[in-house]
Design an enzyme around this catalytic site. Structure first.
Site, PDB file in Angstrom:
ATOM      1  N   LYS A  48     -19.605   8.140  27.288  1.00 46.93           N
ATOM      2  CA  LYS A  48     -20.732   8.549  26.416  1.00 46.93           C
ATOM      3  C   LYS A  48     -20.321   9.585  25.613  1.00 46.93           C
ATOM      4  O   LYS A  48     -19.685  10.637  26.099  1.00 46.93           O
ATOM      5  CB  LYS A  48     -21.816   9.061  27.322  1.00 46.93           C
ATOM      6  CG  LYS A  48     -22.680   9.921  26.499  1.00 46.93           C
ATOM      7  CD  LYS A  48     -24.268   9.909  27.416  1.00 46.93           C
ATOM      8  CE  LYS A  48     -25.006  11.061  26.969  1.00 46.93           C
ATOM      9  NZ  LYS A  48     -26.229  11.349  27.658  1.00 46.93           N
TER      10      LYS A  48
HETATM   11  C1  R5P Z   1     -26.368  16.327  28.472  1.00 47.50           C
HETATM   12  O1  R5P Z   1     -25.612  16.873  29.073  1.00 47.50           O
HETATM   13  C2  R5P Z   1     -27.118  15.208  28.915  1.00 47.50           C
HETATM   14  O2  R5P Z   1     -26.211  14.418  29.647  1.00 47.50           O
HETATM   15  C3  R5P Z   1     -28.027  14.298  27.870  1.00 47.50           C
HETATM   16  O3  R5P Z   1     -28.312  13.058  28.784  1.00 47.50           O
HETATM   17  C4  R5P Z   1     -27.301  13.902  26.675  1.00 47.50           C
HETATM   18  O4  R5P Z   1     -26.924  14.836  26.078  1.00 47.50           O
HETATM   19  C5  R5P Z   1     -28.054  12.767  25.955  1.00 47.50           C
HETATM   20  O5  R5P Z   1     -29.255  13.385  25.342  1.00 47.50           O
HETATM   21  P1  R5P Z   1     -29.625  13.911  23.999  1.00 47.50           P
HETATM   22  O6  R5P Z   1     -29.641  12.699  23.415  1.00 47.50           O
HETATM   23  O7  R5P Z   1     -30.852  14.648  24.220  1.00 47.50           O
HETATM   24  O8  R5P Z   1     -28.130  14.771  23.499  1.00 47.50           O
END
Ligand code: R5P
Length: 265
Positions: free
Chosen positions: A173
């Site tokens: 990710k």
């Molecule tokens: C951050 O460390 C988290 O893993 C979140 O799940 C990730 O950033 C995704 O969330 P967002 O779309 O709000 O950035």
């Protein structure tokens, strides 16, 4: 790759499209009660039927999600720091593989901090988690956390994503960036994007569209869904982009239509 591992990955990334809409609600693990997630159950319940996968922590899973759910869980298993500290990269593993298995997860997730003070520890955390995941057939999603001092460009994100894949992550990710296709091309496992800070719905749909068009296997999105003025309409619109190749303007029309229906209902 054994059957269990393949089966779990196919629960995260849908074989029908090769893509996924993961709903990320794990922010509290270092941010505490994030806007929109103050009461996780209230946020999660209406969105859950529209998520391919739910990404969250053990505590919120146990208390705020019904165990009858058939939505696959990707469990965040790293943490140990808070937003009050400067050394956010100082993460360790927070959940044993045994407990993750007891929770019947489809996968486990941890952050790596490439270029940060604790780079080595977080990369070794990843390698160790992959070793355990391989033993039990549990895929590992590596989150390329980006420190304030790092540029979110293809060079950095490509480096971090590739290192994650080299150490054995099954899914990576990362963030969308200019020349994103270079990040995907150099990463031999599926890449999903985080949404990042809340931006207008139109822009978040465009971000999702550009990411899948340039090779992402989908999104692992949080704030741009649960902080939307209409979270259910937003996740449905994101799904249209990710799974049905809707254009940003088609998806925005859907978002607006669903939002209007809700107001007049
Ligand atoms: C951050 O460390 C988290 O893993 C979140 O799940 C990730 O950033 C995704 O969330 P967002 O779309 O709000 O950035």
């Amino acid at each position: 790759m054994d059957w269990g591992m393949k089966n779990r990955i196919s629960r995260i990334i849908k074989p029908s499209t090769g893509r996924t809409v993961m709903l990320a609600v794990d922010h509290g693990y270092f941010l505490g009660p994030t806007t929109g997630l103050e009461e996780p159950r209230k946020t999660i319940e209406p969105l859950l039927p529209h998520a391919d996968t739910l990404m969250l922590t053990r505590g919120v899973l146990r208390k705020c999600v019904d165990p009858q759910t058939d939505v696959p869980i990707v469990l965040r298993v790293s943490g140990g720091t808070s937003v009050l500290r400067d050394d956010l990269s100082n993460e360790g593993l927070t959940v044993s593989m045994n407990d993750a298995l007891r929770l019947n997860v489809a996968g486990v997730a941890l952050s790596i901090f490439v270029g940060a003070v604790n780079e080595r520890e977080t990369l070794l955390n990843l390698a160790g988690l992959v070793n355990e995941g391989e033993e039990h057939g549990v895929p590992v999603l590596a989150v390329t956390a980006v420190g304030k001092e790092m540029a979110r460009d293809a060079r950095y994100l490509g480096l971090a994503s590739r290192i994650a894949a080299e150490l054995g992550a099954h899914v990576v990710k990362t963030y969308y960036c200019e020349d994103f296709e270079k990040v995907v091309r150099a990463c031999p496992v599926p890449v999903v994007i985080a949404g990042g800070k809340k931006i207008p719905e139109k822009d978040a749909l465009e971000l999702s569209y550009n990411a899948v068009k340039r090779g992402a296997a989908g999104v692992d999105m949080g704030r741009n869904i649960f902080q939307s003025e209409n979270p259910v309409a937003m996740i449905k619109a994101v799904r249209e982009v990710v799974h049905n190749n809707a254009t940003p303007s088609q998806a925005l029309d859907l978002f607006k239509t669903l939002s209007t229906q809700k107001k007049t209902a």
